[in-house]
Design a protein around this motif. Structure first.
Motif, short mmCIF file in Angstrom:
data_model
loop_
_atom_site.label_atom_id
_atom_site.label_comp_id
_atom_site.label_asym_id
_atom_site.label_seq_id
_atom_site.Cartn_x
_atom_site.Cartn_y
_atom_site.Cartn_z
N GLY A 159 0.83 -1.19 0.00
CA GLY A 159 0.00 0.00 0.00
C GLY A 159 0.87 1.24 0.00
O GLY A 159 2.02 1.22 -0.45
N THR A 160 0.34 2.32 0.53
CA THR A 160 1.06 3.59 0.50
C THR A 160 1.78 3.91 1.81
O THR A 160 2.67 4.76 1.83
N GLU A 161 1.42 3.24 2.90
CA GLU A 161 1.96 3.61 4.20
C GLU A 161 2.67 2.48 4.92
O GLU A 161 3.20 2.68 6.01
N LYS A 162 2.73 1.30 4.32
CA LYS A 162 3.33 0.16 5.02
C LYS A 162 4.36 -0.54 4.16
O LYS A 162 4.42 -0.38 2.94
N LEU A 163 5.19 -1.32 4.84
CA LEU A 163 6.17 -2.18 4.20
C LEU A 163 5.90 -3.62 4.60
O LEU A 163 5.46 -3.90 5.72
N GLN A 164 6.17 -4.54 3.68
CA GLN A 164 6.19 -5.95 4.00
C GLN A 164 7.63 -6.46 3.85
O GLN A 164 8.54 -5.67 3.65
N ALA A 165 7.80 -7.76 3.97
CA ALA A 165 9.15 -8.31 3.98
C ALA A 165 9.92 -7.92 2.73
O ALA A 165 9.38 -7.87 1.62
N SER A 166 11.21 -7.68 2.90
CA SER A 166 12.08 -7.32 1.79
C SER A 166 12.23 -8.49 0.82
O SER A 166 12.19 -9.66 1.23
N PRO A 167 12.44 -8.20 -0.46
CA PRO A 167 12.76 -9.27 -1.40
C PRO A 167 14.12 -9.91 -1.11
O PRO A 167 14.38 -11.03 -1.57
N LEU A 168 14.97 -9.22 -0.37
CA LEU A 168 16.23 -9.81 0.07
C LEU A 168 15.97 -10.74 1.24
O LEU A 168 15.22 -10.41 2.16
N SER A 169 16.59 -11.91 1.23
CA SER A 169 16.37 -12.88 2.30
C SER A 169 16.99 -12.38 3.60
O SER A 169 17.88 -11.52 3.62
N PHE A 170 16.54 -12.94 4.71
CA PHE A 170 17.12 -12.57 5.99
C PHE A 170 18.58 -12.99 6.07
O PHE A 170 19.39 -12.32 6.74
N SER A 171 18.95 -14.06 5.40
CA SER A 171 20.36 -14.45 5.37
C SER A 171 21.19 -13.40 4.65
O SER A 171 22.30 -13.07 5.08
N GLU A 172 20.65 -12.87 3.56
CA GLU A 172 21.34 -11.81 2.83
C GLU A 172 21.44 -10.55 3.68
O GLU A 172 22.49 -9.89 3.74
N LEU A 173 20.36 -10.19 4.35
CA LEU A 173 20.38 -9.01 5.19
C LEU A 173 21.42 -9.14 6.30
O LEU A 173 22.11 -8.18 6.64
N ALA A 174 21.54 -10.34 6.86
CA ALA A 174 22.52 -10.56 7.93
C ALA A 174 23.95 -10.45 7.42
O ALA A 174 24.87 -10.16 8.20
N ARG A 175 24.16 -10.67 6.12
CA ARG A 175 25.49 -10.49 5.55
C ARG A 175 25.80 -9.02 5.27
O ARG A 175 26.97 -8.63 5.18
#
Length: 223
Positions: free
Chosen positions: A81-97
């Motif tokens: 929507g216009t005011e919220k975010l959902q999970a990133s297309p990057l995996s949590f493993s990638e984010l942790a790197r």
């Protein structure tokens, strides 16, 4: 003492679940941790778009790294929507790197201080190094129906009716019955009554407990 130290937040992914101030805790942790390393804020469910952080919505790790190098802490996700975010297309493993610390809001409570969890909740990342359950002590003294997200489930776990008043014993019993989270943070202990209720809850929990006020930046370890 800082809340990050009380909750023993280390490198990797930290998942925040429960109710009563997860988003505020996420922002507080980000500001405490930013001087120590890079911080990504994100969600496995949905969060409001933060105004105070740069938001990266694509799947380009380089864009996240560039933003981290400039700001130290950024929020990543996909538009909902216009005011919220959902999970990133990057995996949590990638984010942790990509960052030293990844703080993920992994649950929803519709703004209520307490909650019970449906079978599909919470949405904890597989690589979460720690899971912090947040509970708002301001739910104590109110009917289950008014203070708790998924009140029918909460009442069932508490062996109570939805119109019954939440007590410290009730809140602790539900947390213990669900067995979620390696640590508990009891938020909104802002006066003598709140601290009394928080201590009464903590005495009945079988995991490390901290309590205090995120708004007042006053925290302490209870058990």
């Amino acid at each position: 003492m800082q809340i990050a130290s009380l909750l023993n937040i280390g490198h990797g992914v930290t998942a925040l679940i429960g109710g009563g101030g997860k988003t505020t805790l996420m922002y507080t942790l980000a500001e405490e941790l930013r001087p120590q390393g890079s911080v990504i804020l994100c969600t496995s469910t949905k969060i409001r778009v933060p105004e105070q952080y740069t938001v990266i919505t694509g799947d380009d790790p380089g864009a996240v790294m560039d933003a981290l190098s400039c700001f130290g802490a950024v929020c990543v996700g996909a538009p909902y929507g216009t005011e919220k975010l959902q999970a990133s297309p990057l995996s949590f493993s990638e984010l942790a790197r990509l960052a030293d610390y990844v703080i993920a809001e992994a649950d929803g409570a519709h703004g209520l201080p307490l909650k019970a969890h449906a079978p599909h909740e919470p949405v904890i990342p597989e690589n979460a190094a720690q899971v912090i359950l947040v509970a708002g002590v301001d739910g104590i003294g109110r009917p289950i129906r008014a203070a708790c997200h998924r009140p029918e489930l909460y009442a069932q776990l508490a062996h109570a009716a939805q119109d019954d008043i939440v007590t410290p014993e009730t809140a602790a019993a539900v947390i213990e019955a669900e067995g979620l989270g390696g640590r508990v943070f009891i938020n909104k202990a802002e006066d003598a009554e709140g601290w009394t209720a928080a201590r009464a809850m903590a005495r009945r929990l079988t995991r490390p407990v901290a309590a205090g006020s995120l708004r007042g930046r006053d925290y302490r370890c209870l058990f």
